[in-house]
Design a protein around this motif. Structure first.
Motif, PDB file in Angstrom:
ATOM      1  N   UNK A 210     -16.616 -17.494 -20.115  1.00  0.00           N
ATOM      2  CA  UNK A 210     -15.184 -18.348 -18.653  1.00  0.00           C
ATOM      3  C   UNK A 210     -14.881 -19.486 -19.454  1.00  0.00           C
ATOM      4  N   UNK A 211     -15.837 -20.572 -20.294  1.00  0.00           N
ATOM      5  CA  UNK A 211     -15.371 -21.908 -20.211  1.00  0.00           C
ATOM      6  C   UNK A 211     -16.133 -22.875 -21.585  1.00  0.00           C
ATOM      7  N   UNK A 212     -15.576 -23.679 -21.817  1.00  0.00           N
ATOM      8  CA  UNK A 212     -15.722 -24.641 -22.612  1.00  0.00           C
ATOM      9  C   UNK A 212     -16.867 -25.984 -21.745  1.00  0.00           C
ATOM     10  N   UNK A 213     -18.133 -26.385 -22.928  1.00  0.00           N
ATOM     11  CA  UNK A 213     -18.490 -27.421 -22.399  1.00  0.00           C
ATOM     12  C   UNK A 213     -17.796 -29.020 -23.823  1.00  0.00           C
ATOM     13  N   UNK A 214     -17.700 -30.004 -22.649  1.00  0.00           N
ATOM     14  CA  UNK A 214     -17.286 -31.035 -23.470  1.00  0.00           C
ATOM     15  C   UNK A 214     -17.813 -32.298 -22.878  1.00  0.00           C
ATOM     16  N   UNK A 215     -18.380 -33.363 -24.070  1.00  0.00           N
ATOM     17  CA  UNK A 215     -18.409 -34.143 -23.728  1.00  0.00           C
ATOM     18  C   UNK A 215     -18.040 -35.307 -24.911  1.00  0.00           C
ATOM     19  N   UNK A 216     -17.484 -36.161 -23.965  1.00  0.00           N
ATOM     20  CA  UNK A 216     -17.321 -37.045 -25.431  1.00  0.00           C
ATOM     21  C   UNK A 216     -16.385 -36.743 -25.979  1.00  0.00           C
ATOM     22  N   UNK A 217     -15.280 -35.767 -25.655  1.00  0.00           N
ATOM     23  CA  UNK A 217     -13.643 -35.731 -26.425  1.00  0.00           C
ATOM     24  C   UNK A 217     -14.191 -34.609 -27.064  1.00  0.00           C
ATOM     25  N   UNK A 218     -15.369 -33.851 -27.264  1.00  0.00           N
ATOM     26  CA  UNK A 218     -15.816 -33.122 -28.453  1.00  0.00           C
ATOM     27  C   UNK A 218     -16.254 -31.736 -27.331  1.00  0.00           C
ATOM     28  N   UNK A 219     -16.105 -31.356 -28.264  1.00  0.00           N
ATOM     29  CA  UNK A 219     -16.995 -28.883 -27.315  1.00  0.00           C
ATOM     30  C   UNK A 219     -18.153 -29.590 -27.951  1.00  0.00           C
TER      31      UNK A 219
END
Length: 407
Positions: free
Chosen positions: A138-147
């Motif tokens: 359902x979604x992606x986890x993104x942190x600091x400009x990256x997946x």
């Protein structure tokens, strides 16, 4: 970026969305090489009709390199050392695999669910392979400009799977590539295919794959006790076909099928007819930091020649060759993802160009009434020069660039 609430969190090194041939093959290869990997699949099982059921010689070579070929060939299948076309009443060998530099000089027609069950069973023997069924991304986890992972909805609630790499192997309607915002270049397709099943009788033509009718494509794949049949129609015309009624459709199929006319009575209603919307597209870039797409998620193919499954497997092997060490050692970088695309972009572009040329030729032929009888020009050429059947066999069986395991 705000992340949706989840009831469970799983940490792994690589999470793959989609348990098709490419996704499961990549999961198996990474797990065998010591990478902890999770594969998520939105369905509860692999049982879906009218999928790409060809296992090409290049794929059989990969299975052989893994030491699993003898086990795979115990799975019920049909071997096709040649592909035939019945066009205008003539039997033409359009692809001959007998001279391939491989152990298996044939295409194995095997229900894809059996092939996927086999890959999943072999991968499941490894403690660092995890298959999560009934899990819809359902979604992606993104942190600091990256997946940094993905979120999937399961019967037990949402689960967050965090990983150094997310792989989108979830097909031409990929949720991963849509959520990642990757740009798609579409090349269109002038046709759709209407799939159906017709029973297999002892006196039927001995084709593993057939193609009938001077003006209307008709494809037959031998499944043992039934034929998987595809009736080619103009893009977007299915609604018009249905308006004419099921009896008119039966008559149209009977007119181009080499099977006895009464066989089409097995098409009892439109519930027995399944639309495959053909399209050819590819991503302008296959990756983002922390994310890579392969197979149809990166490049949707026409079903012509079964190239889609073959390319997905080859993508998986190339990805495993390039990414295993960086994943295992915790040093995955953008250049590794770019290297996978660079390795696989050329064969993808060539195969899509070939498919587009074939479709363009067919379209021009339909538009030219003077050339509506007889087989297409490329089939005439193969019939005139049999060596072309061997070249076609190499193209279909091995592709433009075959990958070998380097793990």
């Amino acid at each position: 970026m705000d992340q949706p609430a989840t009831s469970q969190t799983i940490d792994t090194q690589c999470v793959i969305a989609g348990s098709g041939p490419g996704g499961l093959m990549l999961g198996l290869l990474l797990a065998r090489a010591g990478v902890d990997v999770a594969v998520v699949e939105k369905h509860a099982d692999f049982l879906r009709d009218f999928r790409g059921d060809t296992v090409h010689p290049s794929t059989l070579d990969i299975i052989d390199q893994l030491g699993l070929l003898d086990e795979l060939l115990k799975v019920p299948h049909t071997q096709a050392p040649r592909l035939h076309a019945e066009i205008g009443g003539k039997d033409v060998t359009i692809a001959d695999f007998s001279r391939l530099p491989t152990r298996c000089r044939f295409i194995a027609f095997m229900p894809q669910w059996d092939f996927l069950d086999f890959l999943a069973r072999e991968a499941g023997r490894l403690p660092n392979f995890h298959l999560v069924m009934s899990a819809q991304v359902t979604d992606l986890i993104e942190e600091g400009g990256r997946v940094a992972g993905l979120v999937a909805r399961t019967p037990d609630g949402s689960v967050a799977i965090r990983a150094a790499l997310v792989v989108g192997a979830d097909g031409r309607n990929s949720v991963v590539r849509a959520k990642a915002g990757l740009e798609v270049e579409s090349f269109g397709a002038p046709s759709d295919v209407l799939w159906m099943k017709l029973s297999h009788q002892p006196d039927d033509p001995p084709y593993t794959m057939g193609h009938g009718g001077p003006r209307q494509g008709f494809v037959m794949v031998d499944r043992g006790d039934y034929w998987q049949c595809g009736y080619v129609v103009r893009k977007g015309s299915f609604a018009g076909v249905k308006e004419k009624g099921i009896e008119a459709f039966r008559e149209a199929v009977a007119a181009v099928s080499p099977l006895s006319a009464d066989r089409v009575g097995e098409i009892r209603s439109w519930d027995d007819v399944h639309l495959l919307s053909i399209r050819i597209d590819r991503l302008r870039r296959w990756w983002r930091p922390g994310l890579l797409c392969i197979g149809d998620a990166a490049h949707a193919m026409s079903p012509i020649g079964g190239f889609g499954v073959n390319l997905a497997i080859q993508d998986a092997v190339a990805a495993a060759n390039i990414l295993t060490a960086p994943l295992r050692e915790g040093r995955l970088a953008d250049r590794h993802l770019a290297a996978v695309e660079k390795r696989r972009a050329f064969p993808t572009r060539v195969m899509q160009k070939i498919q587009l040329m074939m479709q363009s030729s067919s379209r021009k032929r339909r538009d030219n009434a003077a050339r509506r009888s007889g087989p297409p020009a490329f089939v005439k050429g193969i019939a005139r020069w049999p060596v072309l059947a061997h070249l076609a066999g190499r193209l279909v069986g091995l592709g433009i660039r075959s990958e070998r395991l380097r793990l």
